[in-house]
Design a protein around this motif. Structure first.
Motif, PDB file in Angstrom:
ATOM      1  N   PRO A 201       0.753  -1.093   0.057  1.00 46.49           N
ATOM      2  CA  PRO A 201       0.077   0.270   0.414  1.00 46.49           C
ATOM      3  C   PRO A 201       1.173   1.363   0.396  1.00 46.49           C
ATOM      4  CG  PRO A 201      -0.094  -0.676   1.819  1.00 46.49           C
ATOM      5  CD  PRO A 201       0.819  -2.289   1.443  1.00 46.49           C
ATOM      6  N   ARG A 202       2.028   1.398  -0.572  1.00 48.60           N
ATOM      7  CA  ARG A 202       3.265   2.308  -1.237  1.00 48.60           C
ATOM      8  C   ARG A 202       2.450   3.165  -2.664  1.00 48.60           C
ATOM      9  NH1 ARG A 202       6.857   3.351   3.209  1.00 48.60           N
ATOM     10  NH2 ARG A 202       6.705   2.328   4.318  1.00 48.60           N
ATOM     11  N   ALA A 203       1.476   2.158  -3.169  1.00 51.40           N
ATOM     12  CA  ALA A 203       1.282   1.940  -4.602  1.00 51.40           C
ATOM     13  C   ALA A 203       2.318   1.787  -5.888  1.00 51.40           C
ATOM     14  CB  ALA A 203       0.761   3.543  -5.028  1.00 51.40           C
ATOM     15  N   VAL A 204       2.988   0.525  -4.664  1.00 52.32           N
ATOM     16  CA  VAL A 204       4.098  -0.030  -5.678  1.00 52.32           C
ATOM     17  C   VAL A 204       3.414  -1.514  -6.085  1.00 52.32           C
ATOM     18  CG1 VAL A 204       6.750  -1.204  -5.549  1.00 52.32           C
ATOM     19  CG2 VAL A 204       5.697   1.166  -4.873  1.00 52.32           C
ATOM     20  N   CYS A 205       3.352  -2.377  -7.000  1.00 49.34           N
ATOM     21  CA  CYS A 205       3.516  -3.600  -7.289  1.00 49.34           C
ATOM     22  C   CYS A 205       5.304  -4.282  -8.397  1.00 49.34           C
ATOM     23  CB  CYS A 205       2.538  -3.736  -8.008  1.00 49.34           C
ATOM     24  SG  CYS A 205       0.966  -3.468  -7.459  1.00 49.34           S
ATOM     25  N   ILE A 206       5.072  -5.384  -7.722  1.00 42.84           N
ATOM     26  CA  ILE A 206       6.663  -5.704  -8.363  1.00 42.84           C
ATOM     27  C   ILE A 206       6.253  -7.541  -8.350  1.00 42.84           C
ATOM     28  CG2 ILE A 206       8.671  -6.942  -8.226  1.00 42.84           C
ATOM     29  CD1 ILE A 206       8.987  -4.580  -5.560  1.00 42.84           C
ATOM     30  N   THR A 207       7.136  -7.661  -9.742  1.00 43.26           N
ATOM     31  CA  THR A 207       6.929  -9.044 -10.356  1.00 43.26           C
ATOM     32  C   THR A 207       8.014  -9.456 -10.978  1.00 43.26           C
ATOM     33  OG1 THR A 207       4.520  -9.332 -11.186  1.00 43.26           O
ATOM     34  CG2 THR A 207       5.647 -10.646 -12.431  1.00 43.26           C
ATOM     35  N   ALA A 208       8.636 -10.880 -10.534  1.00 45.40           N
ATOM     36  CA  ALA A 208       9.491 -10.870 -10.408  1.00 45.40           C
ATOM     37  C   ALA A 208       9.552 -12.692 -10.189  1.00 45.40           C
ATOM     38  CB  ALA A 208      10.320 -11.432  -9.153  1.00 45.40           C
ATOM     39  N   GLU A 209      10.634 -13.203 -11.483  1.00 45.01           N
ATOM     40  CA  GLU A 209      10.401 -14.348 -11.697  1.00 45.01           C
ATOM     41  C   GLU A 209      12.263 -15.502 -11.583  1.00 45.01           C
ATOM     42  OE1 GLU A 209       9.468 -15.261 -15.988  1.00 45.01           O
ATOM     43  OE2 GLU A 209       8.738 -13.259 -15.688  1.00 45.01           O
ATOM     44  N   GLY A 210      11.950 -16.365 -11.647  1.00 43.88           N
ATOM     45  CA  GLY A 210      13.461 -17.127 -11.826  1.00 43.88           C
ATOM     46  C   GLY A 210      13.564 -18.444 -12.422  1.00 43.88           C
ATOM     47  N   ALA A 225       9.760  -5.424 -14.217  1.00 42.34           N
ATOM     48  CA  ALA A 225       8.002  -5.486 -14.288  1.00 42.34           C
ATOM     49  C   ALA A 225       8.416  -4.910 -12.492  1.00 42.34           C
ATOM     50  CB  ALA A 225       7.747  -7.203 -13.716  1.00 42.34           C
ATOM     51  N   ILE A 226       8.118  -3.390 -12.821  1.00 42.65           N
ATOM     52  CA  ILE A 226       7.755  -2.512 -11.417  1.00 42.65           C
ATOM     53  C   ILE A 226       6.643  -1.683 -11.815  1.00 42.65           C
ATOM     54  CG2 ILE A 226       8.886  -1.180  -9.616  1.00 42.65           C
ATOM     55  CD1 ILE A 226      11.225  -2.668 -10.130  1.00 42.65           C
ATOM     56  N   ALA A 227       5.444  -1.308 -11.193  1.00 46.51           N
ATOM     57  CA  ALA A 227       5.021  -0.053 -11.025  1.00 46.51           C
ATOM     58  C   ALA A 227       4.353  -0.094  -9.937  1.00 46.51           C
ATOM     59  CB  ALA A 227       3.465  -1.578 -11.734  1.00 46.51           C
ATOM     60  N   GLU A 228       4.634   1.635 -10.083  1.00 44.82           N
ATOM     61  CA  GLU A 228       4.660   2.431  -8.860  1.00 44.82           C
ATOM     62  C   GLU A 228       4.211   3.538  -9.521  1.00 44.82           C
ATOM     63  OE1 GLU A 228       8.881   2.318  -8.035  1.00 44.82           O
ATOM     64  OE2 GLU A 228       9.334   3.405  -9.911  1.00 44.82           O
ATOM     65  N   SER A 229       3.479   4.561  -8.395  1.00 41.81           N
ATOM     66  CA  SER A 229       2.832   5.437  -8.789  1.00 41.81           C
ATOM     67  C   SER A 229       4.472   6.771  -9.153  1.00 41.81           C
ATOM     68  CB  SER A 229       1.932   6.086  -6.894  1.00 41.81           C
ATOM     69  OG  SER A 229       3.200   6.293  -6.439  1.00 41.81           O
ATOM     70  N   ILE A 230       2.974   8.115 -10.003  1.00 43.97           N
ATOM     71  CA  ILE A 230       3.478   9.040  -9.666  1.00 43.97           C
ATOM     72  C   ILE A 230       5.150   9.721  -9.131  1.00 43.97           C
ATOM     73  CG2 ILE A 230       4.337  11.032 -11.046  1.00 43.97           C
ATOM     74  CD1 ILE A 230       1.574  10.787 -12.497  1.00 43.97           C
ATOM     75  N   THR A 237      11.664   6.262  -5.755  1.00 45.80           N
ATOM     76  CA  THR A 237      11.323   4.484  -6.877  1.00 45.80           C
ATOM     77  C   THR A 237      12.553   3.186  -6.645  1.00 45.80           C
ATOM     78  OG1 THR A 237      11.793   4.259  -9.692  1.00 45.80           O
ATOM     79  CG2 THR A 237      13.191   5.299  -8.588  1.00 45.80           C
ATOM     80  N   THR A 238      11.709   2.101  -7.116  1.00 47.16           N
ATOM     81  CA  THR A 238      12.343   0.866  -7.232  1.00 47.16           C
ATOM     82  C   THR A 238      13.198   0.223  -8.403  1.00 47.16           C
ATOM     83  OG1 THR A 238      10.933   0.019  -5.789  1.00 47.16           O
ATOM     84  CG2 THR A 238      12.324  -1.513  -6.753  1.00 47.16           C
ATOM     85  N   ARG A 239      13.810   0.425  -8.105  1.00 49.07           N
ATOM     86  CA  ARG A 239      15.078   0.222  -9.579  1.00 49.07           C
ATOM     87  C   ARG A 239      15.359  -1.446  -9.466  1.00 49.07           C
ATOM     88  NH1 ARG A 239      19.481   3.126  -9.409  1.00 49.07           N
ATOM     89  NH2 ARG A 239      20.365   1.742 -10.984  1.00 49.07           N
ATOM     90  N   MET A 240      15.385  -1.897  -8.980  1.00 49.15           N
ATOM     91  CA  MET A 240      15.922  -3.795  -8.581  1.00 49.15           C
ATOM     92  C   MET A 240      14.905  -4.401  -7.624  1.00 49.15           C
ATOM     93  SD  MET A 240      18.814  -5.703  -9.509  1.00 49.15           S
ATOM     94  CE  MET A 240      19.663  -4.370 -11.129  1.00 49.15           C
ATOM     95  N   PHE A 241      14.224  -5.655  -7.550  1.00 49.70           N
ATOM     96  CA  PHE A 241      13.869  -6.708  -6.185  1.00 49.70           C
ATOM     97  C   PHE A 241      14.260  -7.904  -6.791  1.00 49.70           C
ATOM     98  CE2 PHE A 241      11.421  -9.727  -5.367  1.00 49.70           C
ATOM     99  CZ  PHE A 241      10.520  -9.315  -3.678  1.00 49.70           C
ATOM    100  N   ASN A 242      15.552  -8.466  -5.418  1.00 52.19           N
ATOM    101  CA  ASN A 242      16.211  -9.478  -5.647  1.00 52.19           C
ATOM    102  C   ASN A 242      15.202 -10.832  -4.588  1.00 52.19           C
ATOM    103  OD1 ASN A 242      17.524 -10.113  -7.980  1.00 52.19           O
ATOM    104  ND2 ASN A 242      18.264  -8.457  -7.418  1.00 52.19           N
ATOM    105  N   MET A 243      14.684 -11.971  -4.504  1.00 49.85           N
ATOM    106  CA  MET A 243      14.593 -12.147  -3.388  1.00 49.85           C
ATOM    107  C   MET A 243      15.068 -14.185  -3.291  1.00 49.85           C
ATOM    108  SD  MET A 243      10.758 -13.010  -1.390  1.00 49.85           S
ATOM    109  CE  MET A 243      10.760 -13.873  -0.107  1.00 49.85           C
ATOM    110  N   SER A 244      15.406 -15.036  -2.526  1.00 49.25           N
ATOM    111  CA  SER A 244      15.685 -16.111  -2.465  1.00 49.25           C
ATOM    112  C   SER A 244      14.173 -16.790  -0.639  1.00 49.25           C
ATOM    113  CB  SER A 244      17.015 -15.893  -2.141  1.00 49.25           C
ATOM    114  OG  SER A 244      17.691 -17.805  -1.348  1.00 49.25           O
TER     115      SER A 244
END
Length: 280
Positions: A201-210, A225-230, A237-244
């Motif tokens: 609920p910060r107006a940010v959505c992310i889709t990651a894959e592997g 694959a990052i959607a965010e508000s103006i 701004t989000t530039r990269m996302f990585n998760m394990s």
């Protein structure tokens, strides 16, 4: 007396998926127990099995339907013939649940409620701290609820299965919730791919894959694959996302890093925790 599988419940308010539903033609009244809801309409007897007891656990199902039969017998004075029908129906429903678990593939091990109190969040400090943009660590505890989700087919050839989740994170210092997240873990069997799609609920959505290299470990990432508000695009701004994330039995452990540009500089926002499954 007979029984038959039903694609839909005769009870109008029943919203459970058809794969977890069975209809028996026997009774015409309503009774509710702790684990099962019995809907009666005319001569249809619909047994609805809630998602909370999926995936299939033989001991759990055996105990649940045994208790339900005893309660039903005492309340309705059922004869042995009716009990036999109920036993058959519940056994078949267990098979349906087992098939559902198999259809989730590697995602099945995620289903349940998870809790952990070893979390550590390292985020850029707010202006109010007097150390704007500096690394600020916040120990936390959290609860993640994961249930089977809806499947989907993309472009006629990509068949996906999912689990959906709700994550709630609380600071240890004041017990207040500071992060809330909803999303899906998604499995693409054909292309051997795991996807993680979520929104906060910060107006940010992310889709990651592997690629799925290890059925007990899920590693995903994205830089596009990052959607965010103006506002967030211009200020954080989000530039990269990585998760394990690793899941072994009732143990879950994850590490994630989000690269953001905030307060005029790049910052690697990290989160990690170890959780235990507290409810199947």
């Amino acid at each position: 007396m007979g029984f038959s599988a039903s694609a839909g419940c005769a009870q109008g308010g029943c919203s459970l998926p058809s794969r977890a539903r069975l209809t028996l033609c026997c009774f015409c009244r309503k009774f509710t127990s702790r684990d099962f809801s019995y809907h009666y309409e005319g001569e249809q007897f619909c047994i609805s099995f809630p998602e909370k007891i999926l995936p299939f656990d033989p001991s759990q199902w055996a105990m649940a339907w045994h208790k339900s039969i005893i309660k039903f017998y005492r309340k309705r004075k059922m004869n042995r013939k009716y009990i036999a029908i109920l036993v058959i129906g519940l056994s078949l429903a267990g098979g349906i649940a087992h098939a559902d678990e198999n259809s989730l593939g590697p995602l099945a091990k995620m289903v349940g409620v998870w809790e952990g109190d070893k979390g550590n969040d390292v985020a850029p400090a707010q202006k109010s701290t007097g150390a704007i943009g500096a690394p600020a660590a916040s120990p936390y505890f959290e609860r993640i609820s994961i249930v089977p989700g809806a499947g989907a087919t993309n472009a006629s050839e990509q068949d996906l299965v999912t689990v959906q989740y709700h994550q709630e994170v609380f600071r240890k210092s004041d017990k207040k919730k500071f992060h809330d997240q909803v999303g899906y873990w998604i499995w693409d069997k054909k292309f051997n791919t795991i996807l993680h799609s979520y929104c906060i609920p910060r107006a940010v959505c992310i889709t990651a894959e592997g690629k799925l290299e290890d059925p007990n470990k899920f590693e995903v990432g994205t830089d596009r694959a990052i959607a965010e508000s103006i506002f967030m695009k211009n200020n954080g701004t989000t530039r990269m996302f990585n998760m394990s994330m690793a899941v072994n039995g009732d143990d879950m452990k994850y590490n994630q890093v989000i690269l953001t540009t905030i307060y005029g500089k790049d910052f690697s926002h990290s989160d990690s925790n170890t959780l235990k499954r507290v409810k199947q």
